[in-house]
Design a protein around this motif. Sequence first.
Motif, PDB file in Angstrom:
ATOM      1  N   GLY A 561       0.802  -1.210   0.000  1.00  0.00           N
ATOM      2  CA  GLY A 561       0.000   0.000   0.000  1.00  0.00           C
ATOM      3  C   GLY A 561       0.836   1.262   0.000  1.00  0.00           C
ATOM      4  N   ASP A 562       0.170   2.414   0.119  1.00  0.00           N
ATOM      5  CA  ASP A 562       0.848   3.706   0.041  1.00  0.00           C
ATOM      6  C   ASP A 562       1.868   3.915   1.149  1.00  0.00           C
ATOM      7  OD1 ASP A 562      -0.691   4.271  -2.147  1.00  0.00           O
ATOM      8  OD2 ASP A 562      -2.133   5.530  -1.065  1.00  0.00           O
ATOM      9  N   LEU A 563       1.649   3.248   2.300  1.00  0.00           N
ATOM     10  CA  LEU A 563       2.546   3.440   3.446  1.00  0.00           C
ATOM     11  C   LEU A 563       3.592   2.334   3.565  1.00  0.00           C
ATOM     12  CD1 LEU A 563       0.045   4.651   6.214  1.00  0.00           C
ATOM     13  CD2 LEU A 563       1.664   6.012   4.883  1.00  0.00           C
ATOM     14  N   SER A 564       3.732   1.509   2.566  1.00  0.00           N
ATOM     15  CA  SER A 564       4.661   0.387   2.645  1.00  0.00           C
ATOM     16  C   SER A 564       6.058   0.859   3.031  1.00  0.00           C
ATOM     17  CB  SER A 564       4.714  -0.342   1.301  1.00  0.00           C
ATOM     18  OG  SER A 564       5.494  -1.518   1.418  1.00  0.00           O
ATOM     19  N   GLY A 565       6.610   0.245   4.074  1.00  0.00           N
ATOM     20  CA  GLY A 565       7.935   0.581   4.559  1.00  0.00           C
ATOM     21  C   GLY A 565       7.955   1.660   5.620  1.00  0.00           C
ATOM     22  N   HIS A 566       6.868   2.347   5.798  1.00  0.00           N
ATOM     23  CA  HIS A 566       6.819   3.411   6.811  1.00  0.00           C
ATOM     24  C   HIS A 566       6.536   2.815   8.190  1.00  0.00           C
ATOM     25  CE1 HIS A 566       7.121   7.105   4.421  1.00  0.00           C
ATOM     26  NE2 HIS A 566       6.469   6.457   3.472  1.00  0.00           N
ATOM     27  N   PRO A 567       7.036   3.459   9.243  1.00  0.00           N
ATOM     28  CA  PRO A 567       6.831   2.929  10.601  1.00  0.00           C
ATOM     29  C   PRO A 567       5.351   2.912  10.992  1.00  0.00           C
ATOM     30  CG  PRO A 567       8.576   4.580  10.564  1.00  0.00           C
ATOM     31  CD  PRO A 567       7.894   4.652   9.234  1.00  0.00           C
ATOM     32  N   ALA A 568       4.967   1.858  11.709  1.00  0.00           N
ATOM     33  CA  ALA A 568       3.612   1.755  12.275  1.00  0.00           C
ATOM     34  C   ALA A 568       3.657   1.694  13.795  1.00  0.00           C
ATOM     35  CB  ALA A 568       2.907   0.517  11.728  1.00  0.00           C
ATOM     36  N   ILE A 569       4.686   1.015  14.334  1.00  0.00           N
ATOM     37  CA  ILE A 569       4.850   0.894  15.782  1.00  0.00           C
ATOM     38  C   ILE A 569       6.294   1.234  16.121  1.00  0.00           C
ATOM     39  CG2 ILE A 569       4.661  -0.615  17.803  1.00  0.00           C
ATOM     40  CD1 ILE A 569       2.762  -2.376  16.126  1.00  0.00           C
TER      41      ILE A 569
END
Length: 670
Positions: A561-569
Amino acid sequence: MTWSHVDNPWPTGGLSYGADYNPEQWDRDVWKEDVRLMTQAGVNLVSLGIFSWGLIEVADGEYNWEWMDEIVGLLASNGIAIDLATPTAAPPGWLLAAHPDIRPVDHDMQPHWPGARLGWCPSSPVFRTYALRMVRAVADRYGHREHVVMWHVSNELGGGNGRCYCDTSAAAFRDWLRHKYGSLDVLNKAWGTAFWGHTYRDFAHILPPRGNDAKNPSLVLDFDRFSSDELLAHYLAERDVLKSVTPDLPVTTNFMAGAEPDVVDYPRWARHMDIVANDHYTRSPDPLPEQDVAFSGDRMRAMTTQRRPWMLMEHSTSAVSWQPRNRAKAPGEMIRNSLSHVGHGSDGILFFQWRASLAGAEQFHSAMVPHAGEDTDLYRDVCKLGEYLRRLAPVMGSRTPQGRVGILFDDEAGWAMAKGVKPNNHLAYGRIVRDWHHAFWRLNESIEVLSPWSDFTGYEVLVVPGLFLTDDDTAARVSAFAEAGGTVVVGFLSGIVDEHDQVRPGGYPGAFRELLGAWCEEFRPLQEGETFTLDNGWSGTEWTELVRVRDAEVIARYSGGDLSGHPAITSRALGTGGRAVYVSAGLDSDALLEIARSLIRPTDLSDMPKGVEVLVRRNDEEAFTFFVNHANNEAIITARGWEMLTDELVNGELHIPAGGVRVVRSGTLT
């Protein structure tokens, strides 16, 4: 039995058991039958007179006490204590006819017509005068009767008159604002009134948030605060009259505190209650009503002083009458719910109501005596519960030890999140908080649902889920907790606005940005049906964020998706072993469970058989361990002590029936 108002601050000599009692709905032959059935069931306390104003004061200043005298005497002669209500929840017809201006008015300026409950404006000086006269009359007549052991002010304050928008309320609101802000300059800044050119030049121009939906959220929030304060002022006025007549009798009113913010800010009211009392009803569509019972108990216990016992003033024996589809409770569920409340700290189990009504708005609401009468499974369970509570008498006065996990919950934050346009207008504050509670509840952690101003000392983990409104003091105290070695978990939509409901600039979550070492550049709420996955396999829905990391470790990233690779936790180490974890995504229940497991050391309770909830209460000498089996199959665990419900010694193996409860005295898990 004799009760001493001075020596025994709790209103009954054992765990309180009973219901709202409305004898005015029945003739005197039924009264006698009621007392027989109450005695048979073990009832020792009833709430009396809640809706009786018009039957006592039959005209302005004209009283008929005969029937109330008779029922008070009948209950007393049979050893049943009375929680006597001030009947101000139900203004009489003659008062409404003579003073229609006391009726509450909705935000479209339509008055509430007579026929519902709490049909009065909290700001009305006319209503206050008549109400306090009625309170004084009841207190003078019955306050010194031996079996009147507690005062019950009105009923579910705010449940019908939580917010009134009439001109009297508007004037009171302006007075409240003058006291809070002092000047229009301060108010205009706090409310951001330059937007849309709404700057005020005169307090007289300020109105409640009437009419259209595009309201200033800061004004709406202050009106919510004002409305809670006005109801509290009425409670305190009634309480002060009662205390002037009977200073030793405890005074309370029944809260409606659950997992959703109410019109009343209950934690800010709690210090004014001699005994903190609550009404709790499970919801038919709720897939986890047992967890809702737990959440309510964990919240009530945190409202008391030093985890003192509280009172369950109302719940239902079976179906209620006010939900779209009213589910009857399954066999054993009523007893299981009741004993779970005791395990969570309640020393009283009361119902609405004693006998099911034949007429009126709640004629199909369940009761301790159903329409079908005495020869029913429901009434037999009522008697069984009464016997269980008698056997559990030694539990009375014991307290639940402080848990390791505190979860912050604030009505003001819930009000702020629910009002006005938001990035995702389908997210419910209570749902977000309850999801985190569920994760630790599944591990059998003892949880306390704390207010932001609570003392955080002694907890290992502090969870901050969806605390949309966060003031500077709360943010500082949460940070200090982590710096001192605690673990803080900040969920999405926390710390977004300040106490005036203004967005904190610099990136979300503004109040906790420095603590977390990470910040959100942009909210990315998902559309209905959309999901996301993280690179560790966890998944969820509803909410994602574009997060930037300054000096925190990335625990998991979005995958695809658009946030692939971005931090979530993320996680940031602090102080002497503390850490601050940021969960920016709307994770599902299994992922939240895994996070909870990673944050708290396991105990013997963490791996109970599925569906078994364990609750502990203690006094100076012994422990009482409640094993509540919510599953449909028997559970077998290891325990030692005396099982109080079956009156048997347990020395190793304890069998807990499907849907059943066992309570082990001085028992500890091995």
